[in-house]
Design an enzyme around this catalytic site. Structure first.
Site, PDB file in Angstrom:
ATOM      1  N   SER A 118      -9.521  -1.106   7.441  1.00 36.48           N
ATOM      2  CA  SER A 118      -9.006  -0.958   6.073  1.00 36.48           C
ATOM      3  C   SER A 118      -8.280  -2.158   5.484  1.00 36.48           C
ATOM      4  O   SER A 118      -7.985  -2.166   4.294  1.00 36.48           O
ATOM      5  CB  SER A 118      -8.080   0.250   5.997  1.00 36.48           C
ATOM      6  OG  SER A 118      -8.862   1.407   5.881  1.00 36.48           O
ATOM      7  N   LYS A 154       0.868  -1.181   0.000  1.00 37.02           N
ATOM      8  CA  LYS A 154       0.000   0.000   0.000  1.00 37.02           C
ATOM      9  C   LYS A 154       0.905   1.232   0.000  1.00 37.02           C
ATOM     10  O   LYS A 154       1.942   1.244   0.671  1.00 37.02           O
ATOM     11  CB  LYS A 154      -0.855  -0.060   1.265  1.00 37.02           C
ATOM     12  CG  LYS A 154      -1.953   0.958   1.382  1.00 37.02           C
ATOM     13  CD  LYS A 154      -2.730   0.707   2.683  1.00 37.02           C
ATOM     14  CE  LYS A 154      -3.929   1.606   2.843  1.00 37.02           C
ATOM     15  NZ  LYS A 154      -4.687   1.310   4.082  1.00 37.02           N
ATOM     16  N   SER A 188      -9.648   1.189   3.178  1.00 39.77           N
ATOM     17  CA  SER A 188      -8.828   2.003   2.309  1.00 39.77           C
ATOM     18  C   SER A 188      -7.734   1.230   1.578  1.00 39.77           C
ATOM     19  O   SER A 188      -7.113   1.779   0.660  1.00 39.77           O
ATOM     20  CB  SER A 188      -8.174   3.125   3.132  1.00 39.77           C
ATOM     21  OG  SER A 188      -7.248   2.580   4.072  1.00 39.77           O
TER      22      SER A 188
HETATM   23  N1  GLN Z   1     -13.029   3.253   6.695  1.00 40.57           N
HETATM   24  C1  GLN Z   1     -12.476   3.776   7.908  1.00 40.57           C
HETATM   25  C2  GLN Z   1     -12.222   5.247   7.760  1.00 40.57           C
HETATM   26  O1  GLN Z   1     -12.642   5.752   6.793  1.00 40.57           O
HETATM   27  C3  GLN Z   1     -11.230   3.020   8.268  1.00 40.57           C
HETATM   28  C4  GLN Z   1     -10.049   3.419   7.477  1.00 40.57           C
HETATM   29  C5  GLN Z   1      -8.819   2.684   7.878  1.00 40.57           C
HETATM   30  O2  GLN Z   1      -8.872   1.654   8.533  1.00 40.57           O
HETATM   31  N2  GLN Z   1      -7.684   3.235   7.478  1.00 40.57           N
HETATM   32  O3  GLN Z   1     -11.641   5.893   8.578  1.00 40.57           O
END
Ligand code: GLN
Length: 506
Positions: free
Chosen positions: A182, A83, A158
């Site tokens: 994420s 990532k 994400s």
């Molecule tokens: N979807 C969650 C957010 O928008 C988690 C994102 C993550 O785990 N980086 O914050």
């Protein structure tokens, strides 16, 4: 089937074993993956940057080490993707943000260092929601990755690029980060295994920070065995991350393989049925989850009823705490050391212009929310109290069972946003994390693994559904054991997304 296609069908574990045995060259494997990346790039859009020369050089080093008779690591010659929120020496790292475009870090993150030591070969950097803020992959200045199972649905986020790449066979595995879901949510949406380890189990050195009390690093993999193998390479104390834990790392692959063979006699799985009713599961998800519990029970597990803290309250606490921490962490992007330099009259004016030009709308929304929370002690206290309830509530439930089980998401798929101007409303992504933020707030290990598909209907393709398991602190081995026993008995093991092999091989 061509040799390239054969290489792509192997799991990371099978490929490493073949490289170590000399049946497949590491360079051959890297070439097969690079060709697949090129063939699928227009559809998947998983990679922000591919590094063919570096990958081939790393692979050649593995082949040369083998030729010299040196011992090879557990991921010898296995090509993977990172990532883009992980820093890489000499490779641009943007964290999915325009504000970091062009930044070339001088050092490698801990994950890249450990994986290189294990013999893995870095293919390139993968797309994400900007700074990890999102659950769809759509919050980014660059085109969002596609879900290999359906061009009409997001891959989840994400870690959208990592999930799309692994499900599209454009990486043997990938490394993601999980603040509030994420790794697990995109794993579920793309039919993969995704592990969020206990907070501190895996070094976060070189991970671009989002919310430091929540951020965790882990693998997205094709099956449980691969996830166990990669996690065993990542885990362990790191002098460069003072929050990393010193506890010994167990032999996750052996423990998982053993449980797959032996089954789950004596294991109890806790389910909060009332909580799932409140969350409002889609009927396809409810059916897949019921079937998954049936498989666990058939493997010998006892299913018991538990109660967990209210998911809606945890989601609100997560939004408040993660945004407040992000507001501090992202303050460094002021154009002085990091970020675009936009000259202004004063430091304040220059930093404000930098941020206005560099951050996307979702990041700005969270920074405004975070700044408000930072100025409101009463709200902070409320969010912290909810976090304490997350910890105590999970501990109480885990005192009554070995692992907790739920679906990973309430719905089987999320349609892509209609157009670039209609990028998703902020709450849309957060709803995806309803069932998974509790483990984040409590710092517990959790994973998502494939638990079937929604049926294809009304022109919609079948979409993967995830089973979410949560364990006690440092319970990674236990989680992987339950997952492996389930996976070994799951009928959809090895199913590949349609159209992943443009050459026709499946
Ligand atoms: N979807 C969650 C957010 O928008 C988690 C994102 C993550 O785990 N980086 O914050």
């Amino acid at each position: 089937m061509s040799l390239d296609a054969q290489i792509l069908t192997l799991t990371a574990g099978e490929l490493a074993d073949a490289v170590r045995a000399g049946r497949i060259g590491a360079v051959e494997a890297a070439r097969a993956y690079l060709a697949q990346i090129e063939a699928t790039a227009p559809r998947l859009r998983a990679y922000l940057r591919v590094q063919p020369e570096r990958a081939l050089a790393e692979a050649a080093a593995v082949d040369a080490a083998r030729a010299r008779g040196e011992p090879l690591g557990p991921l010898a010659g296995v090509p993977y993707g990172l990532k883009d929120s992980f820093v890489t020496a000499g490779i641009e790292t943007t964290a999915g943000s325009r504000i970091l475009a062009g930044w070339v870090p001088p050092y490698d993150c801990a994950a890249a260092r450990r994986l290189r030591a294990a013999g893995a070969v870095l293919l390139g950097k993968l797309a994400l929601d900007e700074f990890g803020m999102g659950a769809t992959g759509e919050h980014s200045p660059w085109p969002a990755p596609m879900n290999p199972w359906s061009s009409g649905h997001v891959p989840g986020g994400s870690s959208s690029g990592p999930a799309a790449a692994v499900a599209g066979r454009a990486a043997a595995f990938a490394i993601g980060s999980d603040t509030g879901g994420s790794i697990r949510v995109p794993a579920a949406r793309c039919g993969l295994v995704g592990v969020r380890p206990t907070w501190g189990r895996v070094s976060r050195a070189g991970l671009v920070a989002f919310a430091s009390s929540l951020d965790a690093v882990g693998p997205l993999a094709r099956d449980v065995g691969d996830a166990a193998r990669v996690l065993a390479c990542l885990a362990g104390q790191d002098p460069e991350d003072s929050t990393s834990l010193a506890d010994p790392v167990l032999d996750y692959p052996a423990i998982a393989a053993d449980a797959a063979a032996r089954g789950l006699a004596g294991v109890t799985v806790g389910v909060d049925r009332a909580g799932l009713d409140r969350a409002g599961l889609d009927p396809d998800v409810a059916a897949a989850f019921a079937a998954a519990l049936g498989v666990l029970a058939a493997a010998g597990a006892a299913i018991v009823e538990v109660a967990l803290p209210d998911a809606a309250e945890l989601l609100a606490a997560y939004a408040a705490l993660s945004s407040a921490e992000a507001a501090s962490n992202l303050a460094r992007y002021d154009g002085v050391r990091y970020g675009l330099h936009v000259p202004g009259d004063s430091y304040e004016a220059s930093a404000a212009a930098t941020r206005a030009a560099g951050f996307g709308p979702e990041v700005k929304r969270r920074l405004v929310l975070g700044a408000l929370i930072q100025r409101d002690p009463a709200l902070q206290a409320k969010a912290r109290a909810a976090r304490v309830r997350a910890r105590t509530g999970h501990a109480a439930a885990l005192a009554r069972c070995d692992v907790l089980a739920s679906p990973t998401t309430v719905e089987p798929g999320l349609p892509v946003a209609p157009g670039p101007g209609d990028s998703p409303e902020p709450t849309r992504g957060l709803g995806s994390d309803r069932l998974v933020v509790g483990a984040s707030l409590a710092g517990l290990p959790a994973l998502s693994l494939p638990a079937g598909f929604s049926p294809a209907r009304d022109g919609q393709p079948a979409l993967p559904i995830g089973l979410h398991l949560v364990g006690p602190p440092l319970g990674e081995a236990r989680l992987l054991a339950v997952a492996a026993a389930y996976d070994a008995r799951a009928p959809w093991r090895g199913r590949v997304a349609p159209g992943v092999f443009p050459g026709g091989a499946t």
